[in-house]
Design an enzyme around this catalytic site. Structure first.
Site, mmCIF file in Angstrom:
data_model
loop_
_atom_site.group_PDB
_atom_site.id
_atom_site.type_symbol
_atom_site.label_atom_id
_atom_site.label_comp_id
_atom_site.label_asym_id
_atom_site.label_seq_id
_atom_site.Cartn_x
_atom_site.Cartn_y
_atom_site.Cartn_z
ATOM 1 N N SER A 50 -4.189 3.262 1.373
ATOM 2 C CA SER A 50 -4.441 1.849 1.661
ATOM 3 C C SER A 50 -3.644 1.298 2.751
ATOM 4 O O SER A 50 -2.610 2.235 3.031
ATOM 5 C CB SER A 50 -4.306 0.897 0.412
ATOM 6 O OG SER A 50 -3.103 1.035 -0.025
ATOM 7 N N LYS A 51 -3.665 0.257 2.913
ATOM 8 C CA LYS A 51 -2.939 -0.220 4.299
ATOM 9 C C LYS A 51 -1.200 -0.255 3.681
ATOM 10 O O LYS A 51 -0.446 -0.341 4.640
ATOM 11 C CB LYS A 51 -3.256 -1.857 4.526
ATOM 12 C CG LYS A 51 -4.537 -1.917 5.124
ATOM 13 C CD LYS A 51 -4.654 -3.348 6.130
ATOM 14 C CE LYS A 51 -5.959 -3.231 6.654
ATOM 15 N NZ LYS A 51 -6.732 -4.258 6.425
ATOM 16 N N ARG A 52 -1.160 -0.431 2.549
ATOM 17 C CA ARG A 52 0.165 -0.412 1.982
ATOM 18 C C ARG A 52 0.952 1.024 2.562
ATOM 19 O O ARG A 52 2.152 0.825 2.325
ATOM 20 C CB ARG A 52 0.268 -0.357 0.477
ATOM 21 C CG ARG A 52 1.336 -0.402 -0.261
ATOM 22 C CD ARG A 52 0.930 -0.984 -1.751
ATOM 23 N NE ARG A 52 -0.112 -0.070 -2.335
ATOM 24 C CZ ARG A 52 -0.026 1.127 -2.846
ATOM 25 N NH1 ARG A 52 1.220 1.561 -2.938
ATOM 26 N NH2 ARG A 52 -1.091 1.968 -3.348
ATOM 27 N N HIS A 53 0.243 1.933 2.825
ATOM 28 C CA HIS A 53 0.706 3.156 3.088
ATOM 29 C C HIS A 53 0.821 3.401 4.795
ATOM 30 O O HIS A 53 1.663 4.476 5.286
ATOM 31 C CB HIS A 53 -0.119 4.336 2.860
ATOM 32 C CG HIS A 53 -0.072 4.556 1.098
ATOM 33 N ND1 HIS A 53 -1.098 4.095 0.728
ATOM 34 C CD2 HIS A 53 0.472 5.229 0.388
ATOM 35 C CE1 HIS A 53 -0.961 4.444 -0.598
ATOM 36 N NE2 HIS A 53 0.183 5.219 -0.954
ATOM 37 N N GLY A 54 0.728 2.305 5.481
ATOM 38 C CA GLY A 54 0.948 2.297 6.983
ATOM 39 C C GLY A 54 -0.427 2.341 7.264
ATOM 40 O O GLY A 54 -1.364 1.801 6.800
#
Ligand code: GLU
Length: 480
Positions: free
Chosen positions: A250-254
């Site tokens: 997800s966006k959390r991973h970049g």
């Protein structure tokens, strides 16, 4: 009478695959890997690749998302022989097939009200039965077709659906698990699974490579294909991509969108090479040219388990391709980053020269563009730490002397500029670094750049001399 496919392609093509994204967002890395595997399988078999936009969900599909997906596919250089087809443009065709199915008794109209269906579900739940439609309308001919209704597919009640997934092996689902699927809604619009079936049939798809989140749709689709007398393609369900912490990516991973990797300074070759290895392998080889990927790619080598995205490895591959691909080619991608960072490269070295100079030092093109700014435009201030470290001691003297030597040069090349620095050091009885470092800060603004001769030639004589003078003035003003 047999229902006919609208087979628009040459029947001589043995393998035809497709990528069928829903345009509800950008092209993410999971989708890109599915597209890549589908494309590679087609190419490996001298087959064809179809791009189909599954835009029937009118609420969630946007033209921007379609454009972003096409942009991503183009950037990755995954070309398609056919398409892009849009499902929203094929509603007449889907309805035509549904009408024929009604005529032949392969599907039936269902007039059940919401209330009846709810009551049915409630009863089934109470009896601990699997909720499914009870075929109340199958033989009920008391309604007029003008009354609101849906159309349901007459799913077989006996036996099971068996298919050999090219990645996951044999899968078997009993028909008693499947419902009489709605294929046309009350408003007349065909439903998702039905559109996919007609498309795969009409487009002559021989191998369906898609995400494992679609595995539940497969037995339903196979049953419809069979009832139409259509060939059943081979299915290959590809696993998901997780972040490096094992959680869903997800966006959390970049970055998760393909174009975001472009923005971050990755080459498409690096991302493609990264994605092909993420869930597929050929011995322990890590670097694959396009030709090698096509040559070696097989669906049965694709991993069944989820893969974890590893940005360090992607970065390593990116650095590899920045160094190994022809500088002229890398320069084309680098150009985008200068524009993105508002750097005017119209006067200065050729971008391919920048690539040659900086390939060793820069792992991304974004970094390459930002750290090479001084080749094209004036910098505002000297880096503070570099000033403290290098504009001290005999720096002023060294700069004055080296400026004199550089001004006197009759040619401006690697050899002559190198000599000028060397002579300055000899005459002032200083180490080369004591001349080179202040000079570096003077002409680039910081303490990091390629070797001094390369840097001076890249920046050009006029700019170099003006910048040395600026540094001299700066040191003098500080000393005053
Ligand atoms: N449109 C579906 C998706 O984007 C893919 C369907 C398919 O490949 O059959 O997930």
């Amino acid at each position: 009478m047999k229902i006919e496919t609208l087979f628009p392609f040459s029947p001589n093509v043995k393998v035809r695959t497709r990528f069928a994204p829903s345009p509800t967002g950008y092209l993410h890395v999971g989708g890109a890997r599915t597209a890549l595997y589908s494309w590679l399988f087609a190419k490996h078999n001298q087959g064809e690749f179809v791009l189909r936009i599954e835009d029937t969900d009118l609420e969630r599909s946007t033209p921007e998302a379609t454009a972003a997906i096409l942009e991503g596919m183009e950037w990755l250089n995954l070309a398609w022989e056919h398409g892009p087809y849009y499902q929203t443009k094929r509603f007449d065709r889907y309805n035509q097939v549904i009408d024929e199915m009604l005529e032949q008794g392969l599907a039936y109209r269902c007039y059940c009200t919401k209330e009846r269906l709810e009551e049915l579900r409630h009863k089934q739940e109470q009896n601990k039965e699997k909720p499914r439609y009870d075929r109340h309308c199958l033989n009920d001919h008391s309604h007029s077709t003008n009354e609101p209704h849906v159309v349901r597919f007459k799913n077989p009640t006996e036996g099971s659906v068996v298919f050999d997934d090219a990645v996951r092996g044999r899968i078997e689902i009993s028909n008693s698990e499947l419902d009489d699927l709605i294929i046309r809604r009350t408003d007349g619009s065909p439903t998702y699974n039905f559109c996919v079936v007609v498309d795969d049939w009409d487009m002559g798809i021989t191998h369906v490579v898609r995400g494992e989140d679609h595995i539940n749709n497969t037995p339903r689709q196979i049953n419809i294909l069979k009832s139409l007398g259509a060939p059943v393609p081979v299915y290959a369900h590809v696993s998901m991509i997780n972040g490096d912490d094992g959680q869903k990516l997800s966006k959390r991973h970049g970055a998760v969108s393909v174009m975001q990797y472009r923005d971050e300074g990755y080459l498409p070759e690096a991302l493609v090479n990264y994605l092909v290895r993420l869930g597929w392998g050929h011995g322990d080889q890590e670097i694959f040219s396009r030709e090698e990927m096509i040559k070696y790619f097989e669906l049965d080598q694709v991993s069944k388990s989820a893969s974890a995205f590893n940005t360090d490895k992607l970065l390593w591959l990116n650095h590899h391709y920045i160094r190994e691909l022809p500088p002229e080619y890398v320069a084309k991608h680098l150009e985008w980053h200068y524009q993105d960072q508002d750097i005017d490269t119209s006067s200065g070295p050729a971008l391919s020269e920048i690539v040659t100079m900086l390939a060793e030092r820069c792992k991304t093109l974004k970094e390459m563009a930002s750290t090479s700014r001084y080749f094209f435009e004036e910098f505002e201030t000297f880096d503070e730490a570099a000033v403290k470290k290098h504009f001290k001691g005999n720096a002023l003297e060294a700069l004055e002397k080296v400026k004199e030597k550089l001004t006197a040069l009759s040619t401006w090349d690697l050899h002559s500029t190198h000599e000028a620095i060397e002579q300055t050091a000899t005459e002032l009885e200083m180490g080369m670094g004591k001349v080179g470092m202040p000079l570096r800060v003077a002409v680039t603004g910081s303490g990091q750049s390629p070797s001094m001769d390369v840097t001076l030639v890249g920046i050009g004589r006029e700019r170099v001399l003006a910048r040395i003078q600026r540094a001299i003035d700066f040191i003098q003003s500080q000393n005053a």
